[in-house]
Write a protein that holds these residues in place. Structure first.
Motif, PDB file in Angstrom:
ATOM      1  N   LEU A 241       0.688  -1.400   0.237  1.00  0.00           N
ATOM      2  CA  LEU A 241       0.062  -0.120   0.082  1.00  0.00           C
ATOM      3  C   LEU A 241       0.867   1.264   0.061  1.00  0.00           C
ATOM      4  CD1 LEU A 241      -0.187   1.210   3.081  1.00  0.00           C
ATOM      5  CD2 LEU A 241      -1.133  -0.596   3.576  1.00  0.00           C
ATOM      6  N   SER A 242       2.104   1.103   0.286  1.00  0.00           N
ATOM      7  CA  SER A 242       2.919   2.363   0.173  1.00  0.00           C
ATOM      8  C   SER A 242       3.538   2.574  -1.073  1.00  0.00           C
ATOM      9  CB  SER A 242       4.183   2.133   1.381  1.00  0.00           C
ATOM     10  OG  SER A 242       4.562   1.010   1.288  1.00  0.00           O
ATOM     11  N   ASP A 243       3.277   1.768  -2.091  1.00  0.00           N
ATOM     12  CA  ASP A 243       3.746   1.970  -3.547  1.00  0.00           C
ATOM     13  C   ASP A 243       2.517   2.670  -4.279  1.00  0.00           C
ATOM     14  OD1 ASP A 243       5.994   0.253  -3.084  1.00  0.00           O
ATOM     15  OD2 ASP A 243       4.832  -1.650  -3.161  1.00  0.00           O
ATOM     16  N   THR A 244       2.918   3.780  -4.709  1.00  0.00           N
ATOM     17  CA  THR A 244       1.793   4.309  -5.886  1.00  0.00           C
ATOM     18  C   THR A 244       2.143   3.688  -7.234  1.00  0.00           C
ATOM     19  OG1 THR A 244       1.903   6.345  -4.438  1.00  0.00           O
ATOM     20  CG2 THR A 244       1.082   6.653  -6.535  1.00  0.00           C
ATOM     21  N   ILE A 245       0.936   3.099  -7.472  1.00  0.00           N
ATOM     22  CA  ILE A 245       0.878   2.220  -8.658  1.00  0.00           C
ATOM     23  C   ILE A 245       0.244   3.146  -9.625  1.00  0.00           C
ATOM     24  CG2 ILE A 245       0.773   0.247  -9.977  1.00  0.00           C
ATOM     25  CD1 ILE A 245       2.675   0.061  -7.777  1.00  0.00           C
ATOM     26  N   ASP A 246       0.693   4.155 -10.370  1.00  0.00           N
ATOM     27  CA  ASP A 246      -0.050   4.962 -11.343  1.00  0.00           C
ATOM     28  C   ASP A 246      -0.036   4.410 -12.842  1.00  0.00           C
ATOM     29  OD1 ASP A 246       2.510   5.745 -12.362  1.00  0.00           O
ATOM     30  OD2 ASP A 246       2.719   7.563 -11.502  1.00  0.00           O
ATOM     31  N   SER A 247      -0.618   5.338 -13.728  1.00  0.00           N
ATOM     32  CA  SER A 247      -0.772   4.846 -15.047  1.00  0.00           C
ATOM     33  C   SER A 247       0.715   4.852 -15.756  1.00  0.00           C
ATOM     34  CB  SER A 247      -1.586   5.705 -15.861  1.00  0.00           C
ATOM     35  OG  SER A 247      -1.116   7.181 -15.847  1.00  0.00           O
ATOM     36  N   ASP A 248       1.544   5.375 -15.485  1.00  0.00           N
ATOM     37  CA  ASP A 248       2.908   5.177 -15.997  1.00  0.00           C
ATOM     38  C   ASP A 248       3.349   3.742 -15.748  1.00  0.00           C
ATOM     39  OD1 ASP A 248       2.802   7.833 -16.897  1.00  0.00           O
ATOM     40  OD2 ASP A 248       3.960   8.518 -14.961  1.00  0.00           O
ATOM     41  N   ILE A 249       3.286   3.423 -14.593  1.00  0.00           N
ATOM     42  CA  ILE A 249       3.781   2.271 -14.242  1.00  0.00           C
ATOM     43  C   ILE A 249       2.846   0.889 -14.789  1.00  0.00           C
ATOM     44  CG2 ILE A 249       3.982   0.690 -12.297  1.00  0.00           C
ATOM     45  CD1 ILE A 249       4.865   2.978 -10.336  1.00  0.00           C
TER      46      ILE A 249
ATOM     47  N   GLY B  38      -6.911  -2.390   1.242  1.00  0.00           N
ATOM     48  CA  GLY B  38      -7.171  -0.971   0.599  1.00  0.00           C
ATOM     49  C   GLY B  38      -6.368  -0.994  -0.590  1.00  0.00           C
ATOM     50  N   TYR B  39      -6.947  -0.327  -1.564  1.00  0.00           N
ATOM     51  CA  TYR B  39      -6.330  -0.449  -2.814  1.00  0.00           C
ATOM     52  C   TYR B  39      -6.168   1.155  -3.576  1.00  0.00           C
ATOM     53  CZ  TYR B  39     -11.073  -1.400  -4.237  1.00  0.00           C
ATOM     54  OH  TYR B  39     -12.562  -1.459  -4.145  1.00  0.00           O
ATOM     55  N   ASN B  40      -6.387   2.150  -2.753  1.00  0.00           N
ATOM     56  CA  ASN B  40      -6.451   3.470  -3.219  1.00  0.00           C
ATOM     57  C   ASN B  40      -5.031   4.024  -3.423  1.00  0.00           C
ATOM     58  OD1 ASN B  40      -6.040   3.303  -0.187  1.00  0.00           O
ATOM     59  ND2 ASN B  40      -5.329   5.043  -0.274  1.00  0.00           N
ATOM     60  N   ASN B  41      -4.103   3.067  -3.560  1.00  0.00           N
ATOM     61  CA  ASN B  41      -2.693   3.268  -3.971  1.00  0.00           C
ATOM     62  C   ASN B  41      -2.512   2.863  -5.514  1.00  0.00           C
ATOM     63  OD1 ASN B  41      -2.956   0.391  -2.926  1.00  0.00           O
ATOM     64  ND2 ASN B  41      -0.803   0.185  -3.536  1.00  0.00           N
ATOM     65  N   ILE B  42      -3.489   2.297  -6.137  1.00  0.00           N
ATOM     66  CA  ILE B  42      -3.363   1.684  -7.543  1.00  0.00           C
ATOM     67  C   ILE B  42      -4.497   2.783  -8.298  1.00  0.00           C
ATOM     68  CG2 ILE B  42      -3.872  -0.085  -8.988  1.00  0.00           C
ATOM     69  CD1 ILE B  42      -3.055  -1.742  -6.518  1.00  0.00           C
ATOM     70  N   ASP B  43      -4.030   2.965  -9.538  1.00  0.00           N
ATOM     71  CA  ASP B  43      -4.953   3.493 -10.359  1.00  0.00           C
ATOM     72  C   ASP B  43      -5.898   2.512 -11.139  1.00  0.00           C
ATOM     73  OD1 ASP B  43      -6.126   4.665 -12.638  1.00  0.00           O
ATOM     74  OD2 ASP B  43      -4.661   6.239 -13.174  1.00  0.00           O
ATOM     75  N   VAL B  44      -7.032   1.804 -10.463  1.00  0.00           N
ATOM     76  CA  VAL B  44      -7.430   0.696 -10.801  1.00  0.00           C
ATOM     77  C   VAL B  44      -8.305   1.267 -12.150  1.00  0.00           C
ATOM     78  CG1 VAL B  44      -9.490  -0.737 -10.119  1.00  0.00           C
ATOM     79  CG2 VAL B  44      -7.848   0.017  -8.633  1.00  0.00           C
ATOM     80  N   LYS B  45      -8.635   2.435 -12.242  1.00  0.00           N
ATOM     81  CA  LYS B  45      -9.428   2.649 -13.742  1.00  0.00           C
ATOM     82  C   LYS B  45      -8.422   2.567 -14.605  1.00  0.00           C
ATOM     83  CE  LYS B  45     -12.725   6.667 -13.398  1.00  0.00           C
ATOM     84  NZ  LYS B  45     -12.415   7.783 -12.822  1.00  0.00           N
ATOM     85  N   CYS B  46      -7.022   2.806 -14.789  1.00  0.00           N
ATOM     86  CA  CYS B  46      -6.146   2.564 -15.603  1.00  0.00           C
ATOM     87  C   CYS B  46      -5.941   1.177 -15.932  1.00  0.00           C
ATOM     88  CB  CYS B  46      -4.941   3.272 -15.365  1.00  0.00           C
ATOM     89  SG  CYS B  46      -3.605   2.817 -16.328  1.00  0.00           S
ATOM     90  N   ALA B  47      -5.978   0.373 -14.843  1.00  0.00           N
ATOM     91  CA  ALA B  47      -5.508  -1.056 -15.104  1.00  0.00           C
ATOM     92  C   ALA B  47      -6.984  -1.637 -15.662  1.00  0.00           C
ATOM     93  CB  ALA B  47      -5.501  -1.653 -13.576  1.00  0.00           C
ATOM     94  N   THR B  48      -8.077  -1.318 -15.354  1.00  0.00           N
ATOM     95  CA  THR B  48      -9.245  -1.879 -16.070  1.00  0.00           C
ATOM     96  C   THR B  48      -9.454  -1.575 -17.362  1.00  0.00           C
ATOM     97  OG1 THR B  48     -10.288  -1.631 -13.713  1.00  0.00           O
ATOM     98  CG2 THR B  48     -11.710  -1.826 -15.586  1.00  0.00           C
ATOM     99  N   LYS B  49      -8.971  -0.317 -17.901  1.00  0.00           N
ATOM    100  CA  LYS B  49      -8.918   0.014 -19.154  1.00  0.00           C
ATOM    101  C   LYS B  49      -8.237  -0.870 -19.889  1.00  0.00           C
ATOM    102  CE  LYS B  49      -7.717   4.337 -20.879  1.00  0.00           C
ATOM    103  NZ  LYS B  49      -7.557   5.775 -20.195  1.00  0.00           N
ATOM    104  N   LEU B  50      -6.884  -1.134 -19.281  1.00  0.00           N
ATOM    105  CA  LEU B  50      -6.133  -2.096 -19.987  1.00  0.00           C
ATOM    106  C   LEU B  50      -6.368  -3.624 -19.576  1.00  0.00           C
ATOM    107  CD1 LEU B  50      -2.855  -0.007 -19.256  1.00  0.00           C
ATOM    108  CD2 LEU B  50      -3.930  -0.121 -21.442  1.00  0.00           C
ATOM    109  N   LYS B  51      -7.337  -3.747 -19.301  1.00  0.00           N
ATOM    110  CA  LYS B  51      -7.811  -5.212 -18.904  1.00  0.00           C
ATOM    111  C   LYS B  51      -6.773  -5.993 -17.878  1.00  0.00           C
ATOM    112  CE  LYS B  51     -11.654  -6.238 -22.149  1.00  0.00           C
ATOM    113  NZ  LYS B  51     -11.870  -4.815 -21.929  1.00  0.00           N
TER     114      LYS B  51
END
Ligand code: GLV
Ligand code: GLV
Length: 322
Positions: free
Chosen positions: A53-61, A77-90
């Motif tokens: 949870l201390s890793d910010t996993i953004d769209s660049d990553i 908790g998964y607020n550290n991850i850009d889930v929207k971006c991951a979902t878009k990329l399946k």
């Protein structure tokens, strides 16, 4: 050939062993948070990313490796991850719910006891050699027994905290837009304002979402009783930390117990000078058993992803269709 997994932090031994059974593991050997560049380097060369949870996993990553098969979070908790971006990329994103519920509830209570009975201040006093004998007014705290507990967010953890009141003869108020727990436990659903005005202890158990950011700000802190104690084991930004500091300094409330902070691991300046707050370093799920169980769930999630199956604890299940 075993699939490659990049693990941002060393996890408990049993977990690492199980990972090694199933994957070619590339793990951060140092006990520290990796930089974005380091996470990117690891991610670009793996099939699965196992992060914390201390890793910010953004769209660049997320988009740096077109062959990334999944993101496995070692947290509920998964607020550290850009889930929207991951979902878009399946790309499936998973978490570790359930196993840390009771351990986190224990921590909320630990903080409640510590603040109410001034355990940390007392400990310091004894260690400093200041204990000269029993005194009628030494470290007077607050009773917990018979008081009113306000639970904000009555999900799994909120319910587990509420259930621990049996034996303490407490009245339970809760506020939650999405759940009704009257069938599970004797508790009264009220709006946030009623909860804040009437609770002696207020414990936060909402996830971090745009609508829960600064849920507790100046207005809310001013609504609370000046004898009330606020407990946060959820996410730091649920509280406006600047206003909380003022509330503690000016005794709008009696005290707080915090396991999480708005800009972790940084604390707002002035907080450590407050005697009426107990500060823990985000350890609510930190029991040996639970940290191992969280890891085992993470590994199960990773194995399922590797097999092309829907993982048991998926956050963005929509990518698998109905
Ligand atoms: C801990 O904060 C978690 O989300 O697992
Ligand atoms: C905690 O374990 C949760 O699942 O909410």
């Amino acid at each position: 050939m075993k699939p490659k997994i990049f693990v941002t932090r060393m996890l408990p031994d049993h977990v690492m062993e199980k990972l090694n059974d199933h994957f070619k593991v590339n793990v951060n050997p140092n006990d520290r948070v990796l930089s974005k560049e380091e996470i990117m380097r690891g991610t670009s060369n793996c099939d699965i990313l196992l992060c914390s949870l201390s890793d910010t996993i953004d769209s660049d990553i997320i988009s740096c490796n077109p062959n990334l098969k999944g993101i496995v979070n070692y947290a509920v908790g998964y607020n550290n991850i850009d889930v929207k971006c991951a979902t878009k990329l399946k790309i499936p994103v998973t978490n570790t719910p359930g196993v840390l519920t009771e351990t986190t509830a224990d921590m909320a209570w630990s903080l409640m006891f510590s603040v109410a009975r001034r355990i940390v201040e007392s400990d310091k006093f004894v260690r400093e050699g200041k204990f000269k004998g029993w005194a009628p007014k030494l470290f007077l705290g607050a009773d917990i027994y018979g008081k009113t507990l306000g639970i904000i967010g009555a999900g799994r953890i909120g319910i587990a905290v509420a259930k621990r009141t049996s034996g303490f003869n407490m009245k339970i108020l809760y506020s939650d837009d999405n759940s009704n727990i009257e069938n599970t436990i004797k508790a009264e659903k009220v709006d946030l304002e009623t909860l804040l005005k009437n609770s002696d202890f207020v414990s936060l158990h909402v996830p971090m979402l745009p609508e829960t950011k600064h849920l507790i700000g100046e207005k809310e802190l001013r609504m609370m009783k000046n004898t009330a104690i606020l407990i946060n084991t959820s996410r730091g930004a649920v509280i406006d930390e600047k206003m909380l500091l003022i509330a503690l300094q000016k005794n709008w409330i009696a005290g707080a117990g915090l396991d999480v902070y708005e800009n972790e691991p940084k604390l707002i300046e002035g907080l450590i000078e407050c005697d009426n707050v107990v500060l823990a370093p985000h350890i609510a799920s930190a029991s040996v058993e639970t940290r191992t169980n969280m890891g085992m769930i993470a590994v199960e999630n990773a194995i399922a992803i590797r097999q092309g199956k829907k993982p048991p604890q998926i956050v963005n299940g929509e990518i698998y269709g109905k």
